[in-house]
Write a protein that holds these residues in place. Structure first.
Motif, PDB file in Angstrom:
ATOM      1  N   GLU A   5       0.815  -1.214   0.000  1.00  0.00           N
ATOM      2  CA  GLU A   5       0.000   0.000   0.000  1.00  0.00           C
ATOM      3  C   GLU A   5       0.853   1.271   0.000  1.00  0.00           C
ATOM      4  OE1 GLU A   5      -3.893   1.922   2.208  1.00  0.00           O
ATOM      5  OE2 GLU A   5      -2.972   0.139   3.079  1.00  0.00           O
ATOM      6  N   GLN A   6       1.908   1.293   0.794  1.00  0.00           N
ATOM      7  CA  GLN A   6       2.780   2.472   0.829  1.00  0.00           C
ATOM      8  C   GLN A   6       3.443   2.723  -0.522  1.00  0.00           C
ATOM      9  OE1 GLN A   6       5.306   1.534   4.209  1.00  0.00           O
ATOM     10  NE2 GLN A   6       4.089   2.834   5.560  1.00  0.00           N
ATOM     11  N   ALA A   7       3.878   1.654  -1.179  1.00  0.00           N
ATOM     12  CA  ALA A   7       4.520   1.801  -2.490  1.00  0.00           C
ATOM     13  C   ALA A   7       3.535   2.343  -3.521  1.00  0.00           C
ATOM     14  CB  ALA A   7       5.094   0.456  -2.947  1.00  0.00           C
ATOM     15  N   VAL A   8       2.302   1.850  -3.503  1.00  0.00           N
ATOM     16  CA  VAL A   8       1.288   2.297  -4.468  1.00  0.00           C
ATOM     17  C   VAL A   8       0.908   3.754  -4.221  1.00  0.00           C
ATOM     18  CG1 VAL A   8      -1.110   1.968  -5.232  1.00  0.00           C
ATOM     19  CG2 VAL A   8       0.384  -0.014  -4.905  1.00  0.00           C
ATOM     20  N   ARG A   9       0.723   4.111  -2.974  1.00  0.00           N
ATOM     21  CA  ARG A   9       0.276   5.468  -2.642  1.00  0.00           C
ATOM     22  C   ARG A   9       1.373   6.521  -2.840  1.00  0.00           C
ATOM     23  NH1 ARG A   9      -4.760   5.530  -0.760  1.00  0.00           N
ATOM     24  NH2 ARG A   9      -5.597   3.638   0.177  1.00  0.00           N
ATOM     25  N   LYS A  10       2.640   6.088  -2.897  1.00  0.00           N
ATOM     26  CA  LYS A  10       3.745   7.026  -3.077  1.00  0.00           C
ATOM     27  C   LYS A  10       3.610   7.798  -4.392  1.00  0.00           C
ATOM     28  CE  LYS A  10       7.657   5.173  -1.930  1.00  0.00           C
ATOM     29  NZ  LYS A  10       8.927   4.449  -2.031  1.00  0.00           N
ATOM     30  N   LYS A  11       3.325   7.085  -5.479  1.00  0.00           N
ATOM     31  CA  LYS A  11       3.127   7.707  -6.797  1.00  0.00           C
ATOM     32  C   LYS A  11       2.020   6.945  -7.525  1.00  0.00           C
ATOM     33  CE  LYS A  11       7.756   9.490  -7.490  1.00  0.00           C
ATOM     34  NZ  LYS A  11       8.984   9.412  -8.262  1.00  0.00           N
ATOM     35  N   PRO A  12       0.766   7.229  -7.197  1.00  0.00           N
ATOM     36  CA  PRO A  12      -0.342   6.440  -7.764  1.00  0.00           C
ATOM     37  C   PRO A  12      -0.521   6.572  -9.276  1.00  0.00           C
ATOM     38  CG  PRO A  12      -1.167   8.264  -6.430  1.00  0.00           C
ATOM     39  CD  PRO A  12       0.321   8.246  -6.271  1.00  0.00           C
ATOM     40  N   ALA A  47      14.549   0.408 -11.234  1.00  0.00           N
ATOM     41  CA  ALA A  47      13.292   0.080 -11.914  1.00  0.00           C
ATOM     42  C   ALA A  47      12.815   1.277 -12.724  1.00  0.00           C
ATOM     43  CB  ALA A  47      12.236  -0.303 -10.875  1.00  0.00           C
ATOM     44  N   ILE A  48      12.046   0.984 -13.759  1.00  0.00           N
ATOM     45  CA  ILE A  48      11.479   2.035 -14.601  1.00  0.00           C
ATOM     46  C   ILE A  48       9.960   2.025 -14.403  1.00  0.00           C
ATOM     47  CG2 ILE A  48      11.184   2.888 -16.953  1.00  0.00           C
ATOM     48  CD1 ILE A  48      13.818   1.326 -17.609  1.00  0.00           C
ATOM     49  N   HIS A  49       9.464   3.093 -13.802  1.00  0.00           N
ATOM     50  CA  HIS A  49       8.027   3.239 -13.534  1.00  0.00           C
ATOM     51  C   HIS A  49       7.396   4.066 -14.648  1.00  0.00           C
ATOM     52  CE1 HIS A  49       8.522   2.151  -9.192  1.00  0.00           C
ATOM     53  NE2 HIS A  49       9.730   2.630  -9.401  1.00  0.00           N
ATOM     54  N   GLN A  50       6.329   3.543 -15.233  1.00  0.00           N
ATOM     55  CA  GLN A  50       5.589   4.274 -16.257  1.00  0.00           C
ATOM     56  C   GLN A  50       4.101   4.210 -15.906  1.00  0.00           C
ATOM     57  OE1 GLN A  50       6.936   2.277 -19.866  1.00  0.00           O
ATOM     58  NE2 GLN A  50       8.638   3.712 -20.060  1.00  0.00           N
ATOM     59  N   PRO A  51       3.281   5.035 -16.547  1.00  0.00           N
ATOM     60  CA  PRO A  51       1.851   5.018 -16.210  1.00  0.00           C
ATOM     61  C   PRO A  51       1.166   3.672 -16.449  1.00  0.00           C
ATOM     62  CG  PRO A  51       2.388   7.028 -17.386  1.00  0.00           C
ATOM     63  CD  PRO A  51       3.613   6.139 -17.454  1.00  0.00           C
ATOM     64  N   HIS A  52       1.649   2.909 -17.446  1.00  0.00           N
ATOM     65  CA  HIS A  52       0.969   1.645 -17.758  1.00  0.00           C
ATOM     66  C   HIS A  52       1.908   0.448 -17.792  1.00  0.00           C
ATOM     67  CE1 HIS A  52      -2.647   3.896 -18.336  1.00  0.00           C
ATOM     68  NE2 HIS A  52      -2.000   4.706 -19.172  1.00  0.00           N
ATOM     69  N   SER A  53       3.076   0.580 -17.163  1.00  0.00           N
ATOM     70  CA  SER A  53       3.993  -0.561 -17.059  1.00  0.00           C
ATOM     71  C   SER A  53       5.055  -0.281 -16.009  1.00  0.00           C
ATOM     72  CB  SER A  53       4.651  -0.856 -18.420  1.00  0.00           C
ATOM     73  OG  SER A  53       5.426   0.248 -18.829  1.00  0.00           O
ATOM     74  N   ILE A  54       5.660  -1.359 -15.547  1.00  0.00           N
ATOM     75  CA  ILE A  54       6.771  -1.285 -14.599  1.00  0.00           C
ATOM     76  C   ILE A  54       7.821  -2.288 -15.066  1.00  0.00           C
ATOM     77  CG2 ILE A  54       5.527  -2.879 -13.044  1.00  0.00           C
ATOM     78  CD1 ILE A  54       8.105  -0.349 -11.839  1.00  0.00           C
ATOM     79  N   LEU A 107       1.855   6.200 -11.421  1.00  0.00           N
ATOM     80  CA  LEU A 107       2.835   5.329 -12.064  1.00  0.00           C
ATOM     81  C   LEU A 107       2.713   3.918 -11.504  1.00  0.00           C
ATOM     82  CD1 LEU A 107       6.001   7.620 -11.898  1.00  0.00           C
ATOM     83  CD2 LEU A 107       4.486   7.261 -13.860  1.00  0.00           C
ATOM     84  N   GLU A 108       2.932   2.919 -12.356  1.00  0.00           N
ATOM     85  CA  GLU A 108       2.915   1.546 -11.866  1.00  0.00           C
ATOM     86  C   GLU A 108       4.158   1.279 -11.022  1.00  0.00           C
ATOM     87  OE1 GLU A 108       2.120  -1.651 -14.562  1.00  0.00           O
ATOM     88  OE2 GLU A 108       0.239  -0.748 -15.226  1.00  0.00           O
ATOM     89  N   THR A 109       4.001   0.406 -10.053  1.00  0.00           N
ATOM     90  CA  THR A 109       5.105  -0.049  -9.226  1.00  0.00           C
ATOM     91  C   THR A 109       4.878  -1.522  -8.935  1.00  0.00           C
ATOM     92  OG1 THR A 109       6.477   0.472  -7.302  1.00  0.00           O
ATOM     93  CG2 THR A 109       4.077   0.579  -6.986  1.00  0.00           C
ATOM     94  N   GLY A 110       5.751  -2.122  -8.170  1.00  0.00           N
ATOM     95  CA  GLY A 110       5.592  -3.541  -7.856  1.00  0.00           C
ATOM     96  C   GLY A 110       6.824  -4.078  -7.186  1.00  0.00           C
ATOM     97  N   GLY A 111       6.918  -5.397  -7.145  1.00  0.00           N
ATOM     98  CA  GLY A 111       8.059  -6.053  -6.530  1.00  0.00           C
ATOM     99  C   GLY A 111       7.811  -7.541  -6.403  1.00  0.00           C
ATOM    100  N   SER A 170       1.189  -2.817  -9.470  1.00  0.00           N
ATOM    101  CA  SER A 170      -0.012  -1.993  -9.470  1.00  0.00           C
ATOM    102  C   SER A 170      -0.443  -1.679 -10.896  1.00  0.00           C
ATOM    103  CB  SER A 170       0.240  -0.691  -8.705  1.00  0.00           C
ATOM    104  OG  SER A 170       1.228   0.091  -9.356  1.00  0.00           O
ATOM    105  N   HIS A 171      -1.704  -1.373 -11.030  1.00  0.00           N
ATOM    106  CA  HIS A 171      -2.250  -0.828 -12.261  1.00  0.00           C
ATOM    107  C   HIS A 171      -2.786   0.555 -11.930  1.00  0.00           C
ATOM    108  CE1 HIS A 171      -3.105  -4.723 -14.779  1.00  0.00           C
ATOM    109  NE2 HIS A 171      -1.818  -4.518 -14.568  1.00  0.00           N
TER     110      HIS A 171
END
Length: 163
Positions: A15-22, A52-59, A24-28, A87-88
């Motif tokens: 949740e913290q990772a997703v809320r940091k930059k909603p 990692a490379i975070h983009q609006p529709h991919s990670i 952009l996609e993130t994950g792990g 995340s999506h």
């Protein structure tokens, strides 16, 4: 029916990772252990790594970093790699073609070596609430029947032991 339990600590990490930059996609990776044949416990959820490379529709994960992390966590705990989470940024939490390719590829990589890896897709829904869908790879990719927070005390009362 496959059940995915997530410890409160692991859910908080996600949740913290997703809320940091909603936007952009993130994950792990997800580390944990099985509770029998069709039940899994996620005890740790990483971020995607410093490169990692975070983009609006991919990670794109920092695979070198994550492979080292899997080695380290497997060595010091009785956890093993059980899958990835990401995340999506859209409301639909279904696996994309890229998501499907990734889970199939990781199933055969020796570092990850999971015969039935899990994939958790999360996102923010109405009222900024976290939503999640899980998938498990067997002969096909199928949806996990149930996702819930893991209550260690309740499980121990049922006679199940965590490693």
């Amino acid at each position: 029916m496959t059940t995915l339990y997530i410890t409160p600590k692991a859910w908080k990490q996600i949740e913290q990772a997703v809320r940091k930059k909603p936007s952009l996609e993130t994950g792990g990776i997800m580390m944990g252990y099985p509770l029998g044949e069709d039940r899994w416990v996620v005890t740790y959820a990483s971020e995607p790594g410093p490169n990692a490379i975070h983009q609006p529709h991919s990670i794109f994960f920092d695979d070198m970093h994550l492979k080292k992390l899997v080695r380290k966590l497997s060595r010091h705990r009785q956890w093993k790699y059980i899958g990835d989470w990401h995340s999506h940024t859209i409301k639909r939490l279904s696996p994309s073609k890229g998501d499907k390719r990734t889970i199939w590829a990781k199933a055969s990589q020796s570092m990850y070596m999971s015969s039935s890896p899990l994939m958790l897709i999360v996102g923010l829904g109405k009222n900024n609430q976290m939503n999640a869908r899980g998938f498990i790879l067997g002969n096909t990719l199928r949806e996990v029947g149930k996702i819930e927070l893991y209550d260690r005390q309740a499980q121990q009362q049922l006679g199940e032991k965590a490693p």
